[in-house]
Write an enzyme that holds these catalytic residues in place. Structure first.
Site, PDB file in Angstrom:
ATOM      1  N   LYS A 119     -18.186  27.377  23.023  1.00  0.00           N
ATOM      2  CA  LYS A 119     -18.117  26.445  21.881  1.00  0.00           C
ATOM      3  C   LYS A 119     -16.706  25.862  21.731  1.00  0.00           C
ATOM      4  O   LYS A 119     -16.521  24.657  21.532  1.00  0.00           O
ATOM      5  CB  LYS A 119     -18.531  27.177  20.594  1.00  0.00           C
ATOM      6  CG  LYS A 119     -18.313  26.413  19.319  1.00  0.00           C
ATOM      7  CD  LYS A 119     -19.231  25.233  19.194  1.00  0.00           C
ATOM      8  CE  LYS A 119     -18.864  24.385  17.984  1.00  0.00           C
ATOM      9  NZ  LYS A 119     -19.674  23.164  17.902  1.00  0.00           N
ATOM     10  N   CYS A 130     -14.513  20.228  12.964  1.00  0.00           N
ATOM     11  CA  CYS A 130     -14.753  20.938  14.233  1.00  0.00           C
ATOM     12  C   CYS A 130     -13.680  20.609  15.266  1.00  0.00           C
ATOM     13  O   CYS A 130     -12.854  21.452  15.599  1.00  0.00           O
ATOM     14  CB  CYS A 130     -16.136  20.575  14.782  1.00  0.00           C
ATOM     15  SG  CYS A 130     -17.477  21.346  13.870  1.00  0.00           S
TER      16      CYS A 130
HETATM   17  N1  LIG Z   1     -21.279  21.284  10.244  1.00  0.00           N
HETATM   18  C1  LIG Z   1     -21.353  21.154  11.551  1.00  0.00           C
HETATM   19  O1  LIG Z   1     -21.691  20.070  12.051  1.00  0.00           O
HETATM   20  C2  LIG Z   1     -21.068  22.323  12.472  1.00  0.00           C
HETATM   21  C3  LIG Z   1     -21.372  22.177  13.829  1.00  0.00           C
HETATM   22  C4  LIG Z   1     -21.162  23.246  14.676  1.00  0.00           C
HETATM   23  C5  LIG Z   1     -20.597  24.438  14.167  1.00  0.00           C
HETATM   24  N2  LIG Z   1     -20.276  24.537  12.843  1.00  0.00           N
HETATM   25  C6  LIG Z   1     -19.704  25.807  12.376  1.00  0.00           C
HETATM   26  O2  LIG Z   1     -20.665  26.486  11.568  1.00  0.00           O
HETATM   27  C7  LIG Z   1     -19.987  27.235  10.552  1.00  0.00           C
HETATM   28  C8  LIG Z   1     -20.505  26.820   9.192  1.00  0.00           C
HETATM   29  O3  LIG Z   1     -20.179  25.456   9.012  1.00  0.00           O
HETATM   30  P1  LIG Z   1     -20.841  24.550   7.891  1.00  0.00           P
HETATM   31  O4  LIG Z   1     -20.521  23.146   8.238  1.00  0.00           O
HETATM   32  O5  LIG Z   1     -22.259  24.969   7.673  1.00  0.00           O
HETATM   33  O6  LIG Z   1     -19.969  25.031   6.636  1.00  0.00           O
HETATM   34  P2  LIG Z   1     -20.253  24.674   5.097  1.00  0.00           P
HETATM   35  O7  LIG Z   1     -18.952  24.752   4.419  1.00  0.00           O
HETATM   36  O8  LIG Z   1     -21.097  23.453   4.992  1.00  0.00           O
HETATM   37  O9  LIG Z   1     -21.196  25.894   4.616  1.00  0.00           O
HETATM   38  C9  LIG Z   1     -20.801  27.224   4.580  1.00  0.00           C
HETATM   39  C10 LIG Z   1     -21.403  27.867   3.327  1.00  0.00           C
HETATM   40  O10 LIG Z   1     -21.117  29.257   3.363  1.00  0.00           O
HETATM   41  C11 LIG Z   1     -20.926  29.699   2.026  1.00  0.00           C
HETATM   42  N3  LIG Z   1     -20.269  31.010   2.059  1.00  0.00           N
HETATM   43  C12 LIG Z   1     -18.957  31.313   2.207  1.00  0.00           C
HETATM   44  N4  LIG Z   1     -18.797  32.647   2.218  1.00  0.00           N
HETATM   45  C13 LIG Z   1     -20.024  33.204   2.082  1.00  0.00           C
HETATM   46  C14 LIG Z   1     -20.502  34.531   2.013  1.00  0.00           C
HETATM   47  N5  LIG Z   1     -19.675  35.585   2.107  1.00  0.00           N
HETATM   48  N6  LIG Z   1     -21.817  34.736   1.849  1.00  0.00           N
HETATM   49  C15 LIG Z   1     -22.678  33.698   1.764  1.00  0.00           C
HETATM   50  N7  LIG Z   1     -22.285  32.394   1.808  1.00  0.00           N
HETATM   51  C16 LIG Z   1     -20.966  32.166   1.976  1.00  0.00           C
HETATM   52  C17 LIG Z   1     -20.132  28.585   1.395  1.00  0.00           C
HETATM   53  O11 LIG Z   1     -20.247  28.607  -0.016  1.00  0.00           O
HETATM   54  C18 LIG Z   1     -20.822  27.334   2.022  1.00  0.00           C
HETATM   55  O12 LIG Z   1     -21.864  26.842   1.204  1.00  0.00           O
HETATM   56  C19 LIG Z   1     -18.497  26.987  10.768  1.00  0.00           C
HETATM   57  O13 LIG Z   1     -17.969  27.989  11.580  1.00  0.00           O
HETATM   58  C20 LIG Z   1     -18.473  25.656  11.502  1.00  0.00           C
HETATM   59  O14 LIG Z   1     -17.311  25.486  12.284  1.00  0.00           O
HETATM   60  C21 LIG Z   1     -20.516  23.510  11.995  1.00  0.00           C
END
Ligand SMILES: NC(=O)c1ccc[n+]([C@@H]2O[C@H](COP(=O)([O-])OP(=O)(O)OC[C@H]3O[C@@H](n4cnc5c(N)ncnc54)[C@H](O)[C@@H]3O)[C@@H](O)[C@H]2O)c1
Length: 408
Positions: free
Chosen positions: A212, A266
């Site tokens: 990744k 990202c």
């Molecule tokens: N958004 C994308 O397009 C994308 C693509 C590939 C990878 N990622 C990766 O996926 C992961 C999540 O990204 P995202 O975009 O969904 O983030 P986001 O910020 O949209 O969502 C994460 C959620 O997790 C919640 N959270 C935090 N701590 C928590 C806990 N202890 N228990 C339960 N919920 C908790 C937050 O309140 C938030 O709503 C990251 O590592 C990101 O780099 C994201």
């Protein structure tokens, strides 16, 4: 389509919520967890707090059929998915590489929260983009919390979806899956094969984590190459878009488009995870990150010089519009956006308004509609949104995103 297995997903954001809705659609009983009560309430009303095509419909039907329920607390399940944020620390730098340090605190917290609910035979999946070694760290935390990790499966499977196409890509993209041991890899791969159409590729946890980070660093390095060319060409009075068009006529060359920098949570973040763990050996990756960050400052200087020249020539301060604030075309996401960084740095220095067709309210800058924005003496094109037209560009304008590009 009923599936007796229950899934508990930690984090109901851009990754967790679409995954939850898709699994519910495939008959899994999904327990969605978030630390934000507002998000829980929105989901339990059958609504989505994320702007993403198709997601509203999926969430609505998943909640209505009671296959998806959200809660602030985790619950017992067969499969646990961790999809929490992985930013970097705002106030710490790696002393060797002078680079940002990844913050895995959200993963640590989520792992500790699920520990009391984990039992023998469970599958734990880390989907957050993670520094190499984080899946092993999850196993260690569970062990310290009293979980017998000999009886459970633990694996990493990174997400590679494109915002705006998340549901389709969740189903269609190939998926890398790597466990802390062979049994974990097999168990995790079998789970993904129940709901995705793409190929499921099996490897180790560390290779999956690095895969990744490699994907995002590849993009960053290649964009940095284009951005470096754009700055060199400016000195040489060469049109960089024409240059790239000509170079790409070579059958094995594919130079990307220059821009005013790289943004989003990202590509502008994840390469630092490699740099942080490489003891100064990730030289190209670190330099690419710095080149892409520097490009925004270079653009800023260009704008300031143009404004000063206008003032001298016309004997008055120009009115200026920043065209576009999002981190890439045709989305509303402002996270780590170089265009937003530039606009905020300019604000106060010059008499400025902004146009961002994808954002309705943003109280830190003066947002106007396109028609009003175009009336300014200088329009600075920062993001190539589909609403911006080549025909509207006048001689005093600046185009950093290829609106005025005739080399396609
Ligand atoms: N958004 C994308 O397009 C994308 C693509 C590939 C990878 N990622 C990766 O996926 C992961 C999540 O990204 P995202 O975009 O969904 O983030 P986001 O910020 O949209 O969502 C994460 C959620 O997790 C919640 N959270 C935090 N701590 C928590 C806990 N202890 N228990 C339960 N919920 C908790 C937050 O309140 C938030 O709503 C990251 O590592 C990101 O780099 C994201």
């Amino acid at each position: 389509m009923e599936n007796k297995r229950k899934v508990c997903i930690m984090g109901m954001g851009y990754i967790g919520l679409p995954t939850a809705a898709l699994l519910a659609d495939r008959g899994y009983q999904v327990h969605g967890v978030d630390i934000n009560q507002d998000i829980i309430d929105i989901i339990n009303r059958g609504e989505s707090h994320i702007v993403e095509p198709e997601l509203d419909t999926f969430v609505h039907s998943a909640v209505k059929s009671r296959y998806l329920l959200a809660n602030i607390e985790p619950a017992e399940a067969d499969i646990f998915i961790i999809a929490v944020p992985t930013p970097f620390h705002a106030d710490k730098l790696n002393e060797i590489t002078n680079s940002p340090i990844p913050n895995v605190d959200y993963i640590v917290d989520a792992t500790k929260q699920i520990a009391p609910y984990v039992k023998s035979g469970n599958l734990i999946l880390l989907e957050s983009t993670s520094p190499v070694g984080t899946t092993d760290m999850v196993a260690e935390i569970l062990k310290k919390e009293g979980v017998d990790i000999g009886g459970i499966y633990i694996a990493h499977s990174p997400e590679r979806v494109l915002p705006g196409h998340i549901i389709r890509e969740l189903i269609e993209n190939d998926r890398v899956v790597g466990g802390i041991n062979n049994a974990s890899t097999k168990e995790a791969a079998e789970f993904y094969r129940t709901f995705i159409d793409g190929e499921v590729l099996e490897t180790t946890a560390k290779t999956a984590e690095m895969a990744k980070l490699t994907e995002n660093s590849f993009r960053d390095v290649n964009i940095a190459f284009a951005n470096e060319l754009s700055m060199l060409c400016d000195d040489m009075d060469i049109n960089v878009r024409e240059l790239i068009f000509l170079a790409n006529k070579h059958p094995r060359v594919n130079v990307l488009n220059p821009s005013c920098g790289v943004g989003g949570h990202c590509i502008s973040v994840d390469p630092w995870f490699i740099v942080d763990s490489a003891n100064g050996k990730a030289k190209i990756i670190a330099q690419a990150r710095r080149t892409n960050d520097y490009k925004a400052d270079w653009v800023l200087e260009k704008i300031k010089n143009t404004v000063q020249q206008y003032e001298v020539k016309h004997n008055k301060k120009p009115t200026v519009t920043c065209m576009g604030l999002a981190f890439k075309p045709d989305i509303d996401d402002l996270r780590e956006s170089p265009a937003l960084y530039i606009a905020q740095k300019l604000n106060g220095f010059i008499n400025m308004i902004c146009v961002e067709p994808n954002v309705k309210i943003f109280n830190k800058l003066d947002l106007v509609d396109i028609k009003t924005g175009l009336k300014s003496d200088i329009c600075i094109y920062l993001v190539a949104h589909k609403e911006f037209c080549k025909e509207n560009i006048k001689e005093s304008d600046l185009d950093f995103c290829g609106i005025n590009n005739s080399y396609n």
